[in-house]
Design a protein around this motif. Structure first.
Motif, PDB file in Angstrom:
ATOM      1  N   THR A  70       7.688 -15.064   3.947  1.00 52.03           N
ATOM      2  CA  THR A  70       8.083 -14.798   5.332  1.00 52.03           C
ATOM      3  C   THR A  70       7.864 -13.353   5.728  1.00 52.03           C
ATOM      4  OG1 THR A  70       9.749 -16.540   5.292  1.00 52.03           O
ATOM      5  CG2 THR A  70      10.018 -14.831   6.964  1.00 52.03           C
ATOM      6  N   TYR A  71       8.246 -12.413   4.875  1.00 51.72           N
ATOM      7  CA  TYR A  71       8.265 -11.016   5.275  1.00 51.72           C
ATOM      8  C   TYR A  71       7.083 -10.188   4.780  1.00 51.72           C
ATOM      9  CZ  TYR A  71      13.114 -12.183   6.386  1.00 51.72           C
ATOM     10  OH  TYR A  71      14.237 -12.765   6.904  1.00 51.72           O
ATOM     11  N   PHE A  72       6.533 -10.529   3.621  1.00 47.18           N
ATOM     12  CA  PHE A  72       5.587  -9.605   3.003  1.00 47.18           C
ATOM     13  C   PHE A  72       4.142 -10.098   2.950  1.00 47.18           C
ATOM     14  CE2 PHE A  72       9.832  -8.768   1.069  1.00 47.18           C
ATOM     15  CZ  PHE A  72      10.096  -7.637   1.826  1.00 47.18           C
ATOM     16  N   ARG A  73       3.917 -11.391   2.885  1.00 47.81           N
ATOM     17  CA  ARG A  73       2.540 -11.866   2.966  1.00 47.81           C
ATOM     18  C   ARG A  73       1.894 -11.426   4.285  1.00 47.81           C
ATOM     19  NH1 ARG A  73      -0.950 -15.395   0.582  1.00 47.81           N
ATOM     20  NH2 ARG A  73       0.614 -16.245  -0.866  1.00 47.81           N
ATOM     21  N   PRO A  74       2.587 -11.577   5.433  1.00 53.67           N
ATOM     22  CA  PRO A  74       1.979 -11.092   6.677  1.00 53.67           C
ATOM     23  C   PRO A  74       1.686  -9.598   6.667  1.00 53.67           C
ATOM     24  CG  PRO A  74       3.801 -12.571   7.149  1.00 53.67           C
ATOM     25  CD  PRO A  74       3.858 -12.283   5.678  1.00 53.67           C
ATOM     26  N   PHE A  75       2.552  -8.814   6.040  1.00 60.56           N
ATOM     27  CA  PHE A  75       2.334  -7.372   5.982  1.00 60.56           C
ATOM     28  C   PHE A  75       1.113  -7.034   5.143  1.00 60.56           C
ATOM     29  CE2 PHE A  75       3.540  -3.192   3.946  1.00 60.56           C
ATOM     30  CZ  PHE A  75       3.177  -2.420   5.039  1.00 60.56           C
ATOM     31  N   VAL A  76       0.969  -7.685   3.993  1.00 63.34           N
ATOM     32  CA  VAL A  76      -0.200  -7.449   3.144  1.00 63.34           C
ATOM     33  C   VAL A  76      -1.478  -7.828   3.891  1.00 63.34           C
ATOM     34  CG1 VAL A  76      -1.377  -8.173   1.031  1.00 63.34           C
ATOM     35  CG2 VAL A  76       1.074  -7.658   0.979  1.00 63.34           C
ATOM     36  N   SER A  77      -1.474  -8.943   4.584  1.00 65.24           N
ATOM     37  CA  SER A  77      -2.638  -9.363   5.367  1.00 65.24           C
ATOM     38  C   SER A  77      -2.954  -8.347   6.459  1.00 65.24           C
ATOM     39  CB  SER A  77      -2.389 -10.742   5.989  1.00 65.24           C
ATOM     40  OG  SER A  77      -2.210 -11.719   5.000  1.00 65.24           O
ATOM     41  N   ALA A  78      -1.919  -7.817   7.101  1.00 64.25           N
ATOM     42  CA  ALA A  78      -2.123  -6.827   8.153  1.00 64.25           C
ATOM     43  C   ALA A  78      -2.710  -5.534   7.601  1.00 64.25           C
ATOM     44  CB  ALA A  78      -0.800  -6.544   8.863  1.00 64.25           C
ATOM     45  N   MET A  79      -2.271  -5.127   6.404  1.00 62.10           N
ATOM     46  CA  MET A  79      -2.852  -3.933   5.785  1.00 62.10           C
ATOM     47  C   MET A  79      -4.332  -4.142   5.489  1.00 62.10           C
ATOM     48  SD  MET A  79       0.010  -2.233   3.249  1.00 62.10           S
ATOM     49  CE  MET A  79       0.342  -3.676   2.244  1.00 62.10           C
ATOM     50  N   LYS A  80      -4.671  -5.318   5.010  1.00 59.82           N
ATOM     51  CA  LYS A  80      -6.074  -5.628   4.736  1.00 59.82           C
ATOM     52  C   LYS A  80      -6.896  -5.545   6.020  1.00 59.82           C
ATOM     53  CE  LYS A  80      -9.583  -7.320   2.346  1.00 59.82           C
ATOM     54  NZ  LYS A  80     -10.249  -6.555   1.266  1.00 59.82           N
ATOM     55  N   GLN A  81      -6.394  -6.146   7.073  1.00 56.69           N
ATOM     56  CA  GLN A  81      -7.109  -6.159   8.345  1.00 56.69           C
ATOM     57  C   GLN A  81      -7.229  -4.759   8.940  1.00 56.69           C
ATOM     58  OE1 GLN A  81      -5.687  -9.158  10.996  1.00 56.69           O
ATOM     59  NE2 GLN A  81      -7.104  -8.642  12.643  1.00 56.69           N
ATOM     60  N   ALA A  82      -6.247  -3.923   8.709  1.00 56.35           N
ATOM     61  CA  ALA A  82      -6.253  -2.579   9.268  1.00 56.35           C
ATOM     62  C   ALA A  82      -7.143  -1.613   8.493  1.00 56.35           C
ATOM     63  CB  ALA A  82      -4.828  -2.033   9.305  1.00 56.35           C
TER      64      ALA A  82
END
Length: 290
Positions: free
Chosen positions: A86-98
């Motif tokens: 819920t909290y950290f998979r989206p953040f990791v994906s966002a870091m990759k995209q950024a």
């Protein structure tokens, strides 16, 4: 070099900000604090940062804006958040995209063999995403005795943990932060996992003896059963059950004698020895004074 610090008011986040402020590369860095309430905390964070932005792991809409232009991230999981999907998979994906180039993740000693912890799953997510990483795997924070266990030591003259006679390689948060700051400021230690410990492994009975000596009053190590510990923390102290279970897992590692391993990583990385517990206790004596 734009750096985002998550959980900037936590033990490691705030200490890392201080360490970055003193780093020789500071003029070349743009340091951003990602905080859940920037208006409330801006004044506290401003002296050590170039900007304070809205960032909250629990609010996905705040993540991408905070990562714009960021190349390195200090990733510290808030203790209250344990749901990795819920909290950290989206953040990791966002870091990759950024386009983040290096994630300095505050993990946990022995995490590679402890799949029950959120840290284990987060490390796996970072690797799967192909992000450059530096995994910091510290032992037990000395500062936990001035925060989580502060009241029991100060008010009841007890250390109340279910760790048996196992030894623990306590480490000072300041030493962890200095390693984190070096990685963030220089890009060193890329794609490595660094196990960080202090210079000695102590049983909690020995910790109690040191505190007794420094405080001038008897500090007793109480070694409760797991059930008694859970009841005390959840029912009497109103801690969240999930957080208490993580504590139990960590103390079980110590009880089984698996938290006593020492490394020379801090000395090698920083060129100086890590802090001893006695040094820490003398510096923080006032925290436990009634």
């Amino acid at each position: 070099m734009k750096i985002l610090i998550t959980t900037p008011l936590g033990n490691v986040g705030s200490a890392t900000l201080s360490a970055l402020a003193a780093h020789p590369n500071r003029p070349e860095l743009t340091i951003i604090a990602g905080d859940w309430n920037p208006e409330k905390n801006r004044a506290q964070l401003a002296p050590l940062t170039d900007d304070v932005v809205l960032f909250d792991f629990a609010k996905p809409e705040t993540v991408a804006p905070a990562l714009v232009g960021v190349l390195r991230v200090l990733f510290v999981r808030p203790p209250a958040l344990a749901d990795v999907e819920t909290y950290f998979r989206p953040f990791v994906s966002a870091m990759k995209q950024a386009g983040v180039q290096q994630v300095v993740f505050l993990s946990l000693e022995g995490v590679e063999g402890n799949s029950l912890t959120p840290h284990h799953k987060i490390e796996a997510l970072i690797r799967e995403a192909g992000l450059g990483y530096t995994m910091l795997r510290p032992g037990f924070f000395m500062q936990n005795l001035t925060t989580t266990h502060l009241a029991e030591i100060r008010d009841r003259s007890q250390i109340f943990v279910p760790a048996g006679n196992g030894r623990t390689n306590f480490v000072d948060v300041g030493d962890i932060a200095d390693v984190a700051a070096q990685a963030l400021a220089t890009g060193r230690h890329l794609n490595t996992a660094l196990t960080l410990t202090g210079p000695e492994a102590l049983a909690y009975s020995e910790i109690a003896e040191i505190l007794t000596d420094i405080l001038g009053r008897k500090i007793t190590y109480v070694n409760p059963s797991m059930l008694r510990f859970i009841w005390q923390k959840v029912v009497r102290e109103k801690m969240k059950f999930g957080f208490v279970l993580i504590m139990v897992a960590l103390y079980t590692v110590a009880k089984l004698g698996k938290a006593a391993t020492l490394t020379d990583t801090i000395a090698r990385v920083l060129g100086r020895p890590p802090k001893t517990f006695r040094q820490f206790a003398e510096e923080n004596r006032g925290a436990w004074v009634r």
